[in-house]
Design a protein around this motif. Structure first.
Motif, short mmCIF file in Angstrom:
data_model
loop_
_atom_site.label_atom_id
_atom_site.label_comp_id
_atom_site.label_asym_id
_atom_site.label_seq_id
_atom_site.Cartn_x
_atom_site.Cartn_y
_atom_site.Cartn_z
N ALA A 203 0.84 -1.20 0.00
CA ALA A 203 0.00 0.00 0.00
C ALA A 203 0.88 1.24 0.00
CB ALA A 203 -0.90 0.01 1.24
N LEU A 204 0.38 2.28 -0.68
CA LEU A 204 1.06 3.58 -0.64
C LEU A 204 0.84 4.18 0.75
CD1 LEU A 204 2.53 5.73 -2.37
CD2 LEU A 204 0.27 6.59 -3.05
N PHE A 205 1.92 4.71 1.36
CA PHE A 205 1.80 5.16 2.75
C PHE A 205 2.40 6.55 2.95
CE2 PHE A 205 2.79 4.78 7.42
CZ PHE A 205 1.49 4.61 7.85
N VAL A 206 1.83 7.54 2.26
CA VAL A 206 2.17 8.95 2.49
C VAL A 206 0.85 9.72 2.54
CG1 VAL A 206 4.48 9.01 1.45
CG2 VAL A 206 2.45 9.35 -0.01
N ASN A 207 0.86 10.86 3.21
CA ASN A 207 -0.37 11.67 3.28
C ASN A 207 0.00 13.12 3.56
OD1 ASN A 207 -1.01 12.36 6.36
ND2 ASN A 207 -0.05 10.34 6.29
N PRO A 208 -0.81 14.05 3.06
CA PRO A 208 -0.41 15.47 3.15
C PRO A 208 -0.43 16.06 4.56
CG PRO A 208 -2.54 15.23 2.01
CD PRO A 208 -2.00 13.85 2.23
N ILE A 209 -1.16 15.46 5.51
CA ILE A 209 -1.13 16.06 6.86
C ILE A 209 0.20 15.80 7.54
CG2 ILE A 209 -2.07 15.96 9.21
CD1 ILE A 209 -4.78 15.98 8.26
N TYR A 210 0.69 14.58 7.47
CA TYR A 210 1.86 14.23 8.29
C TYR A 210 3.17 14.08 7.52
CZ TYR A 210 -1.65 13.42 11.86
OH TYR A 210 -2.68 13.59 12.75
N THR A 211 3.11 13.75 6.23
CA THR A 211 4.37 13.50 5.51
C THR A 211 5.03 14.83 5.17
OG1 THR A 211 3.33 11.55 4.55
CG2 THR A 211 5.42 12.25 3.58
N LEU A 212 6.34 14.92 5.43
CA LEU A 212 7.05 16.17 5.21
C LEU A 212 7.93 16.12 3.97
CD1 LEU A 212 7.72 18.94 6.50
CD2 LEU A 212 9.59 17.81 7.72
N ARG A 223 8.87 17.68 -2.89
CA ARG A 223 7.51 18.20 -3.10
C ARG A 223 6.83 17.73 -4.40
NH1 ARG A 223 8.36 23.53 -2.07
NH2 ARG A 223 8.31 23.04 0.15
N PRO A 224 7.52 17.83 -5.57
CA PRO A 224 6.80 17.47 -6.80
C PRO A 224 6.30 16.03 -6.80
CG PRO A 224 8.87 18.58 -7.30
CD PRO A 224 8.88 18.33 -5.83
N VAL A 225 7.13 15.09 -6.33
CA VAL A 225 6.70 13.68 -6.34
C VAL A 225 5.63 13.46 -5.27
CG1 VAL A 225 7.43 11.28 -6.06
CG2 VAL A 225 8.89 12.89 -7.28
N LEU A 226 5.81 14.06 -4.09
CA LEU A 226 4.79 13.88 -3.04
C LEU A 226 3.45 14.45 -3.49
CD1 LEU A 226 6.71 14.54 0.31
CD2 LEU A 226 5.78 12.37 -0.52
N GLU A 227 3.49 15.65 -4.10
CA GLU A 227 2.23 16.26 -4.57
C GLU A 227 1.56 15.34 -5.59
OE1 GLU A 227 0.68 18.80 -3.44
OE2 GLU A 227 2.20 19.79 -2.21
N HIS A 228 2.38 14.75 -6.47
CA HIS A 228 1.81 13.82 -7.46
C HIS A 228 1.16 12.64 -6.74
CE1 HIS A 228 1.30 11.05 -10.74
NE2 HIS A 228 1.97 10.17 -10.02
N VAL A 234 -5.92 9.81 -4.24
CA VAL A 234 -7.35 10.06 -3.97
C VAL A 234 -8.15 10.26 -5.26
CG1 VAL A 234 -6.87 10.88 -1.65
CG2 VAL A 234 -6.99 12.54 -3.49
N ARG A 235 -7.67 9.65 -6.34
CA ARG A 235 -8.47 9.66 -7.57
C ARG A 235 -9.85 9.09 -7.23
NH1 ARG A 235 -5.02 6.48 -11.85
NH2 ARG A 235 -7.12 5.90 -12.45
#
Ligand code: SIN
Length: 283
Positions: A203-212, A223-228, A234-235
């Motif tokens: 499973a993918l395990f990153v999220n915008p609240i906690y991942t820096l 940032r660019p890869v995390l934003e992607h 959440v498609r």
């Protein structure tokens, strides 16, 4: 009464009927609910009447109760948090109103969470969920190879001194959340792709609240890869949306889902009791 399992969307989520959670489930019902939990990742039960003790008993079926960090618990119940927004609280930010998996800033983030609705708006205040197995599976082979073995740094951003919301932001006063705590700035590394300990699936395990950021990379580089990944995760095809009614209960698996509390019910009261299950170190 036999248990009925009705999926609510193609990606994840199932409504379970024919179960009274105020009573011990019995071996076969308990086994069916555990199976459904692994198959559907988030389970919904309607029309329950639960005391705090009964909610805790249900939560304990999946593991020991976890204390919710950074949030003041309900009086007399160290393992229950009241998620409340009053009708008079308008234009404020609310608890969980960004895509996330719970408290991934912890070394051992909670395995799962349980949310029980005591008071719900007539409409609005839904919770959305996203399937992180599906998000992983849909990555290109190149992206999967690139992320394999990579770790990301997670931080308690909303609660710390460095990345917290601006002091001018209006937040709910009905739920007491710690702000500006130096200990919440502590960095924790977790694999970007985790393997679920029970299903063996990735499973993918990153999220915008906690991942820096990615470990050994700057925030700017990451940032660019995390934003992607956040947008990909959440498609709509990977999500489901739960419309709450009084007495409904949701149980979700934080190891393979994200969730988002939709804050679209200004002028209406919403009250939930929330419990969590202890988890282990993501691998
Ligand atoms: C949360 O646990 O993130 C809050 C979910 C909700 O209130 O819908």
């Amino acid at each position: 009464m036999s248990i009925e399992i009705r999926p609510v969307a193609g990606a994840l989520g199932a409504e379970i009927r024919g179960v009274d959670l105020s009573r011990p489930l019995g071996n076969s019902a308990s086994a069916a609910v555990h199976r459904a939990f692994h198959d559907h990742l988030v389970l919904f039960f309607r029309d329950q009447r639960l005391t705090p003790e009964q909610q805790m008993d249900f939560t304990r079926l999946f593991g020991p109760l976890a204390v919710t960090p950074f949030v003041k618990p309900m009086d007399g119940y160290p393992h229950i948090v009241k998620v409340l927004k009053e009708a008079a609280e308008r234009g404020i930010s609310t608890f969980g109103n960004s895509w996330h998996s719970d408290f991934t800033s912890e070394q051992e983030p909670p395995l799962g969470s349980v949310l029980y609705a005591l008071e719900t708006p007539e409409h609005g205040g839904d919770t959305m969920f996203a399937n992180m197995y599906a998000a992983y599976d849909a990555l290109s082979d190149g992206m999967k190879r690139m992320l394999e073995g990579v770790k990301a740094i997670h931080v308690g951003k909303p609660y710390g001194t460095k990345y917290g919301p601006p002091r001018t932001m209006k937040t709910s006063t009905s739920i007491e959340i710690a702000r500006n705590l130096p200990e919440a700035d502590r960095e924790v590394a977790h694999p970007v792709i985790r393997t679920h300990p029970a299903t063996g699936k990735k499973a993918l395990f990153v999220n915008p609240i906690y991942t820096l950021r990615f470990a050994d990379m700057t925030e700017e580089e990451s940032r660019p890869v995390l934003e992607h990944l956040y947008a990909h995760a959440v498609r709509p095809e990977f999500t489901c949306r739960f419309r709450w009614t009084k007495g409904a209960l949701a149980l979700w698996d934080n190891r393979c889902t994200l969730h988002y509390a939709v804050n679209d019910y200004d002028g209406r009261r919403r009250l939930m009791h929330r419990t969590m299950i202890e988890g282990d170190r993501p691998v």
